[in-house]
Design an enzyme around this catalytic site. Sequence first.
Site, PDB file in Angstrom:
ATOM      1  N   SER A   9       0.834  -1.208   0.000  1.00 55.95           N
ATOM      2  CA  SER A   9       0.000   0.000   0.000  1.00 55.95           C
ATOM      3  C   SER A   9       0.864   1.252   0.000  1.00 55.95           C
ATOM      4  O   SER A   9       1.676   1.471   0.910  1.00 55.95           O
ATOM      5  CB  SER A   9      -0.902   0.019   1.233  1.00 55.95           C
ATOM      6  N   HIS A  34      -1.236  -1.160  -4.291  1.00 53.65           N
ATOM      7  CA  HIS A  34      -2.503  -0.811  -3.623  1.00 53.65           C
ATOM      8  C   HIS A  34      -2.536   0.703  -3.394  1.00 53.65           C
ATOM      9  O   HIS A  34      -1.618   1.280  -2.806  1.00 53.65           O
ATOM     10  CB  HIS A  34      -2.577  -1.580  -2.305  1.00 53.65           C
ATOM     11  N   ASP A  36      -4.712   3.697  -1.791  1.00 56.78           N
ATOM     12  CA  ASP A  36      -5.761   3.965  -0.797  1.00 56.78           C
ATOM     13  C   ASP A  36      -6.279   5.387  -0.929  1.00 56.78           C
ATOM     14  O   ASP A  36      -5.583   6.343  -0.556  1.00 56.78           O
ATOM     15  CB  ASP A  36      -5.193   3.777   0.615  1.00 56.78           C
ATOM     16  N   MET A  38      -8.907   8.208   0.254  1.00 57.35           N
ATOM     17  CA  MET A  38      -9.776   8.533   1.406  1.00 57.35           C
ATOM     18  C   MET A  38     -10.316   9.943   1.261  1.00 57.35           C
ATOM     19  O   MET A  38      -9.579  10.840   0.849  1.00 57.35           O
ATOM     20  CB  MET A  38      -8.962   8.455   2.700  1.00 57.35           C
ATOM     21  N   MET A  69     -12.060   4.506  -0.418  1.00 55.14           N
ATOM     22  CA  MET A  69     -12.712   4.702   0.883  1.00 55.14           C
ATOM     23  C   MET A  69     -13.408   6.052   0.816  1.00 55.14           C
ATOM     24  O   MET A  69     -13.039   7.011   1.501  1.00 55.14           O
ATOM     25  CB  MET A  69     -11.661   4.637   1.999  1.00 55.14           C
ATOM     26  N   MET A 138     -11.660  -6.095   5.263  1.00 53.83           N
ATOM     27  CA  MET A 138     -10.883  -5.132   6.051  1.00 53.83           C
ATOM     28  C   MET A 138     -10.571  -5.752   7.414  1.00 53.83           C
ATOM     29  O   MET A 138     -11.489  -6.134   8.151  1.00 53.83           O
ATOM     30  CB  MET A 138     -11.678  -3.837   6.266  1.00 53.83           C
ATOM     31  N   GLY A 145      -3.124   3.789   8.201  1.00 55.68           N
ATOM     32  CA  GLY A 145      -2.158   2.701   8.153  1.00 55.68           C
ATOM     33  C   GLY A 145      -1.624   2.428   9.553  1.00 55.68           C
ATOM     34  O   GLY A 145      -1.901   3.186  10.497  1.00 55.68           O
ATOM     35  N   GLY A 146      -0.902   1.343   9.697  1.00 57.58           N
ATOM     36  CA  GLY A 146      -0.192   1.067  10.937  1.00 57.58           C
ATOM     37  C   GLY A 146      -1.057   0.646  12.109  1.00 57.58           C
ATOM     38  O   GLY A 146      -0.618   0.725  13.251  1.00 57.58           O
ATOM     39  N   ASP A 176      -6.792  -6.584   4.105  1.00 60.10           N
ATOM     40  CA  ASP A 176      -6.151  -5.271   4.182  1.00 60.10           C
ATOM     41  C   ASP A 176      -6.188  -4.747   5.612  1.00 60.10           C
ATOM     42  O   ASP A 176      -7.266  -4.532   6.181  1.00 60.10           O
ATOM     43  CB  ASP A 176      -6.918  -4.326   3.233  1.00 60.10           C
ATOM     44  N   GLY A 178      -3.015  -4.254   8.957  1.00 61.94           N
ATOM     45  CA  GLY A 178      -2.264  -4.971   9.982  1.00 61.94           C
ATOM     46  C   GLY A 178      -1.697  -6.303   9.523  1.00 61.94           C
ATOM     47  O   GLY A 178      -1.476  -7.197  10.343  1.00 61.94           O
ATOM     48  N   GLY A 198       1.059  -2.280   4.141  1.00 60.80           N
ATOM     49  CA  GLY A 198       1.580  -0.918   4.084  1.00 60.80           C
ATOM     50  C   GLY A 198       2.799  -0.775   4.950  1.00 60.80           C
ATOM     51  O   GLY A 198       3.934  -0.863   4.476  1.00 60.80           O
ATOM     52  N   SER A 199       2.577  -0.601   6.254  1.00 62.03           N
ATOM     53  CA  SER A 199       3.720  -0.348   7.130  1.00 62.03           C
ATOM     54  C   SER A 199       4.670  -1.536   7.207  1.00 62.03           C
ATOM     55  O   SER A 199       5.882  -1.346   7.337  1.00 62.03           O
ATOM     56  CB  SER A 199       3.244   0.081   8.518  1.00 62.03           C
TER      57      SER A 199
HETATM   58  C1  DX5 Z   1      -6.396   1.300   5.743  1.00 59.98           C
HETATM   59  C2  DX5 Z   1      -5.927   1.056   4.322  1.00 59.98           C
HETATM   60  C3  DX5 Z   1      -4.833   0.090   4.230  1.00 59.98           C
HETATM   61  C4  DX5 Z   1      -3.562   0.538   4.897  1.00 59.98           C
HETATM   62  C5  DX5 Z   1      -2.895  -0.680   5.409  1.00 59.98           C
HETATM   63  O1  DX5 Z   1      -7.485   2.122   5.732  1.00 59.98           O
HETATM   64  O2  DX5 Z   1      -6.992   0.578   3.515  1.00 59.98           O
HETATM   65  O3  DX5 Z   1      -4.570  -0.276   2.876  1.00 59.98           O
HETATM   66  O4  DX5 Z   1      -2.681   1.213   4.052  1.00 59.98           O
HETATM   67  O5  DX5 Z   1      -1.812  -0.288   6.161  1.00 59.98           O
HETATM   68  P1  DX5 Z   1      -1.103  -1.283   7.169  1.00 59.98           P
HETATM   69  O6  DX5 Z   1      -0.586  -2.435   6.345  1.00 59.98           O
HETATM   70  O7  DX5 Z   1      -0.020  -0.438   7.739  1.00 59.98           O
HETATM   71  O8  DX5 Z   1      -2.116  -1.712   8.157  1.00 59.98           O
HETATM   72 ZN    ZN Z   2      -6.503  -0.322   1.482  1.00 61.21          ZN
END
Ligand code: DX5
Ligand code: ZN
Length: 223
Positions: A9, A34, A36, A38, A69, A138, A145-146, A176, A178, A198-199
Amino acid sequence: MTFPLIAPSLLAADFANLQRDVEMLNQSAADWIHVDVMDGMFVPNISFGLPVCEAVNRHATKPLDVHLMIMQPERYLEAFAKAGASVLTVHWEACPHLHRTIQQIHDLGCKAGVALNPHTPVSLLSELIDQLDLVLIMSVNPGFGGQQFIPNTLSKVSQARDLIHQRGSQALIEVDGGVGSQNVQALVEAGAQVLVAGSAVFAAADPSATIQALKEAPLPLPN
Ligand code: DX5
Ligand code: ZN
Protein backbone atom coordinates in the site's frame (compact mmCIF):
# COMPACT_ATOMS: atom_id res chain seq x y z
CA MET A 1 -1.14 -17.27 -10.64
CA THR A 2 0.87 -18.06 -7.51
CA PHE A 3 -0.83 -17.07 -4.29
CA PRO A 4 -0.61 -15.07 -2.23
CA LEU A 5 -0.40 -11.98 -4.39
CA ILE A 6 1.24 -9.11 -2.52
CA ALA A 7 -0.18 -5.61 -2.88
CA PRO A 8 1.98 -3.08 -1.01
CA SER A 9 0.00 0.00 0.00
CA LEU A 10 1.37 3.36 -1.10
CA LEU A 11 -0.29 4.91 1.93
CA ALA A 12 2.87 4.01 3.83
CA ALA A 13 5.26 5.18 1.08
CA ASP A 14 7.25 8.41 1.26
CA PHE A 15 4.96 10.84 -0.60
CA ALA A 16 7.92 13.13 -1.28
CA ASN A 17 9.66 10.22 -3.03
CA LEU A 18 6.71 8.49 -4.61
CA GLN A 19 8.43 7.83 -7.94
CA ARG A 20 11.35 6.19 -6.14
CA ASP A 21 9.01 4.01 -4.09
CA VAL A 22 6.93 3.01 -7.12
CA GLU A 23 10.09 2.06 -8.97
CA MET A 24 11.19 -0.04 -5.99
CA LEU A 25 7.82 -1.86 -6.22
CA ASN A 26 8.29 -2.32 -9.98
CA GLN A 27 11.59 -4.09 -9.31
CA SER A 28 10.22 -6.14 -6.39
CA ALA A 29 8.12 -9.30 -6.13
CA ALA A 30 4.99 -7.18 -5.56
CA ASP A 31 2.07 -8.23 -7.75
CA TRP A 32 -0.19 -5.19 -7.48
CA ILE A 33 0.20 -1.66 -6.16
CA HIS A 34 -2.50 -0.81 -3.62
CA VAL A 35 -3.75 2.78 -3.83
CA ASP A 36 -5.76 3.96 -0.80
CA VAL A 37 -8.08 6.86 -1.61
CA MET A 38 -9.78 8.53 1.41
CA ASP A 39 -12.26 11.38 1.36
CA GLY A 40 -12.44 12.55 4.97
CA MET A 41 -16.14 11.59 4.99
CA PHE A 42 -16.45 7.84 4.66
CA VAL A 43 -13.28 7.60 6.73
CA PRO A 44 -11.94 10.26 9.09
CA ASN A 45 -8.75 10.74 7.09
CA ILE A 46 -7.85 12.29 3.71
CA SER A 47 -5.07 10.60 1.76
CA PHE A 48 -4.77 11.51 -1.93
CA GLY A 49 -6.90 11.43 -5.05
CA LEU A 50 -6.93 11.40 -8.82
CA PRO A 51 -3.80 13.43 -9.71
CA VAL A 52 -1.66 11.22 -7.47
CA CYS A 53 -3.18 8.07 -8.94
CA GLU A 54 -2.44 9.38 -12.45
CA ALA A 55 1.13 10.24 -11.48
CA VAL A 56 1.70 6.79 -9.95
CA ASN A 57 0.29 5.20 -13.09
CA ARG A 58 2.88 6.99 -15.24
CA HIS A 59 5.63 5.07 -13.44
CA ALA A 60 4.01 1.83 -12.28
CA THR A 61 4.53 -1.31 -14.32
CA LYS A 62 2.15 -3.33 -12.12
CA PRO A 63 -1.64 -3.20 -11.89
CA LEU A 64 -3.08 -0.45 -9.69
CA ASP A 65 -5.41 -1.89 -7.07
CA VAL A 66 -7.48 1.15 -6.15
CA HIS A 67 -9.30 0.99 -2.81
CA LEU A 68 -11.91 3.75 -2.71
CA MET A 69 -12.71 4.70 0.88
CA ILE A 70 -15.12 7.38 -0.29
CA MET A 71 -18.87 7.99 -0.08
CA GLN A 72 -20.85 7.29 -3.26
CA PRO A 73 -17.80 6.16 -5.20
CA GLU A 74 -19.89 5.84 -8.39
CA ARG A 75 -19.24 9.56 -8.89
CA TYR A 76 -15.54 8.91 -9.51
CA LEU A 77 -15.30 5.46 -11.09
CA GLU A 78 -14.74 6.68 -14.63
CA ALA A 79 -12.09 9.16 -13.50
CA PHE A 80 -10.17 6.49 -11.58
CA ALA A 81 -10.40 4.09 -14.51
CA LYS A 82 -8.88 6.83 -16.70
CA ALA A 83 -6.26 7.45 -14.02
CA GLY A 84 -5.03 3.87 -14.48
CA ALA A 85 -6.96 1.65 -12.06
CA SER A 86 -7.02 -2.05 -12.97
CA VAL A 87 -9.00 -3.08 -9.90
CA LEU A 88 -11.62 -0.73 -8.46
CA THR A 89 -12.82 -1.65 -4.98
CA VAL A 90 -15.73 0.16 -3.37
CA HIS A 91 -17.08 -0.22 0.15
CA TRP A 92 -20.33 -2.07 0.78
CA GLU A 93 -21.13 0.58 3.40
CA ALA A 94 -20.68 3.47 0.93
CA CYS A 95 -22.89 2.29 -1.95
CA PRO A 96 -26.69 2.52 -1.93
CA HIS A 97 -26.91 0.77 -5.32
CA LEU A 98 -24.02 -1.63 -5.16
CA HIS A 99 -25.19 -3.91 -7.97
CA ARG A 100 -25.28 -0.99 -10.39
CA THR A 101 -21.91 0.26 -9.15
CA ILE A 102 -20.34 -3.12 -9.89
CA GLN A 103 -21.82 -3.08 -13.40
CA GLN A 104 -20.36 0.40 -13.93
CA ILE A 105 -16.90 -0.81 -12.90
CA HIS A 106 -17.11 -3.70 -15.36
CA ASP A 107 -18.38 -1.41 -18.13
CA LEU A 108 -15.23 0.65 -17.61
CA GLY A 109 -13.12 -2.45 -18.26
CA CYS A 110 -11.87 -2.79 -14.67
CA LYS A 111 -12.04 -5.63 -12.19
CA ALA A 112 -14.64 -5.00 -9.50
CA GLY A 113 -14.10 -5.45 -5.78
CA VAL A 114 -16.24 -4.88 -2.71
CA ALA A 115 -14.69 -4.10 0.67
CA LEU A 116 -16.33 -5.00 3.98
CA ASN A 117 -15.62 -3.09 7.17
CA PRO A 118 -14.78 -5.27 10.18
CA HIS A 119 -18.38 -5.13 11.48
CA THR A 120 -20.05 -5.92 8.14
CA PRO A 121 -21.02 -9.58 7.70
CA VAL A 122 -19.77 -11.53 4.69
CA SER A 123 -23.30 -12.88 4.14
CA LEU A 124 -24.37 -9.43 2.87
CA LEU A 125 -22.53 -10.26 -0.35
CA SER A 126 -24.57 -13.38 -1.04
CA GLU A 127 -26.72 -11.85 -3.83
CA LEU A 128 -23.73 -10.28 -5.54
CA ILE A 129 -20.80 -12.60 -5.05
CA ASP A 130 -20.98 -14.13 -8.53
CA GLN A 131 -20.56 -10.64 -10.05
CA LEU A 132 -17.37 -9.85 -8.15
CA ASP A 133 -13.71 -10.22 -9.06
CA LEU A 134 -12.56 -9.41 -5.54
CA VAL A 135 -13.80 -9.41 -1.95
CA LEU A 136 -11.75 -7.17 0.32
CA ILE A 137 -11.94 -8.13 3.98
CA MET A 138 -10.88 -5.13 6.05
CA SER A 139 -8.89 -6.39 9.01
CA VAL A 140 -8.70 -2.91 10.59
CA ASN A 141 -11.18 -0.05 10.58
CA PRO A 142 -10.34 1.80 7.38
CA GLY A 143 -8.75 5.23 7.47
CA PHE A 144 -5.23 4.79 8.75
CA GLY A 145 -2.16 2.70 8.15
CA GLY A 146 -0.19 1.07 10.94
CA GLN A 147 -3.14 -0.25 12.95
CA GLN A 148 -3.37 -3.60 14.71
CA PHE A 149 -4.96 -6.56 12.94
CA ILE A 150 -8.43 -7.37 14.38
CA PRO A 151 -8.34 -11.14 15.10
CA ASN A 152 -12.10 -11.71 14.55
CA THR A 153 -11.73 -10.82 10.90
CA LEU A 154 -9.79 -14.03 10.26
CA SER A 155 -13.01 -16.05 10.38
CA LYS A 156 -14.54 -13.68 7.81
CA VAL A 157 -11.84 -14.78 5.38
CA SER A 158 -12.95 -18.40 5.65
CA GLN A 159 -16.62 -17.35 5.46
CA ALA A 160 -15.82 -15.50 2.22
CA ARG A 161 -14.02 -18.57 0.91
CA ASP A 162 -17.07 -20.73 1.67
CA LEU A 163 -19.50 -18.28 0.05
CA ILE A 164 -17.33 -17.99 -3.07
CA HIS A 165 -17.10 -21.76 -3.29
CA GLN A 166 -20.85 -22.32 -2.77
CA ARG A 167 -21.79 -19.84 -5.50
CA GLY A 168 -19.08 -20.83 -7.97
CA SER A 169 -17.73 -17.25 -7.90
CA GLN A 170 -14.36 -16.33 -9.39
CA ALA A 171 -13.73 -13.63 -6.77
CA LEU A 172 -10.32 -13.39 -5.14
CA ILE A 173 -10.12 -12.74 -1.39
CA GLU A 174 -7.97 -9.79 -0.36
CA VAL A 175 -7.13 -8.81 3.21
CA ASP A 176 -6.15 -5.27 4.18
CA GLY A 177 -4.88 -3.89 7.47
CA GLY A 178 -2.26 -4.97 9.98
CA VAL A 179 -0.93 -7.68 7.69
CA GLY A 180 2.64 -8.80 8.28
CA SER A 181 4.89 -11.77 8.92
CA GLN A 182 3.03 -12.49 12.19
CA ASN A 183 -0.30 -13.35 10.52
CA VAL A 184 0.42 -14.11 6.87
CA GLN A 185 0.44 -17.87 7.41
CA ALA A 186 -2.93 -17.90 9.20
CA LEU A 187 -4.46 -15.61 6.58
CA VAL A 188 -3.38 -17.76 3.67
CA GLU A 189 -4.61 -20.90 5.44
CA ALA A 190 -7.99 -19.22 5.96
CA GLY A 191 -8.22 -18.47 2.23
CA ALA A 192 -6.62 -15.06 1.66
CA GLN A 193 -5.22 -14.76 -1.86
CA VAL A 194 -4.18 -11.11 -2.00
CA LEU A 195 -2.39 -9.49 0.93
CA VAL A 196 -2.20 -5.73 1.29
CA ALA A 197 0.73 -4.54 3.38
CA GLY A 198 1.58 -0.92 4.08
CA SER A 199 3.72 -0.35 7.13
CA ALA A 200 5.05 -3.92 7.17
CA VAL A 201 6.67 -3.18 3.80
CA PHE A 202 7.60 0.49 3.93
CA ALA A 203 8.77 0.62 7.57
CA ALA A 204 11.07 -2.35 6.94
CA ALA A 205 14.79 -1.80 6.52
CA ASP A 206 14.59 -3.65 3.20
CA PRO A 207 11.08 -3.27 1.70
CA SER A 208 11.82 -5.38 -1.35
CA ALA A 209 13.11 -8.31 0.74
CA THR A 210 10.05 -7.98 2.98
CA ILE A 211 7.72 -8.26 -0.01
CA GLN A 212 9.58 -11.39 -1.11
CA ALA A 213 9.38 -12.82 2.43
CA LEU A 214 5.61 -12.19 2.64
CA LYS A 215 5.15 -13.97 -0.65
CA GLU A 216 7.16 -16.98 0.48
CA ALA A 217 6.13 -17.13 4.14
CA PRO A 218 3.11 -19.39 3.64
CA LEU A 219 5.18 -22.14 2.04
CA PRO A 220 5.29 -25.14 4.37
CA LEU A 221 8.52 -25.38 6.28
CA PRO A 222 10.80 -28.21 5.08
CA ASN A 223 10.96 -31.23 7.41
C1 DX5 B 1 -6.40 1.30 5.74
C2 DX5 B 1 -5.93 1.06 4.32
C3 DX5 B 1 -4.83 0.09 4.23
C4 DX5 B 1 -3.56 0.54 4.90
C5 DX5 B 1 -2.89 -0.68 5.41
O1 DX5 B 1 -7.49 2.12 5.73
O2 DX5 B 1 -6.99 0.58 3.52
O3 DX5 B 1 -4.57 -0.28 2.88
O4 DX5 B 1 -2.68 1.21 4.05
O5 DX5 B 1 -1.81 -0.29 6.16
P1 DX5 B 1 -1.10 -1.28 7.17
O6 DX5 B 1 -0.59 -2.43 6.35
O7 DX5 B 1 -0.02 -0.44 7.74
O8 DX5 B 1 -2.12 -1.71 8.16
ZN1 ZN C 1 -6.50 -0.32 1.48
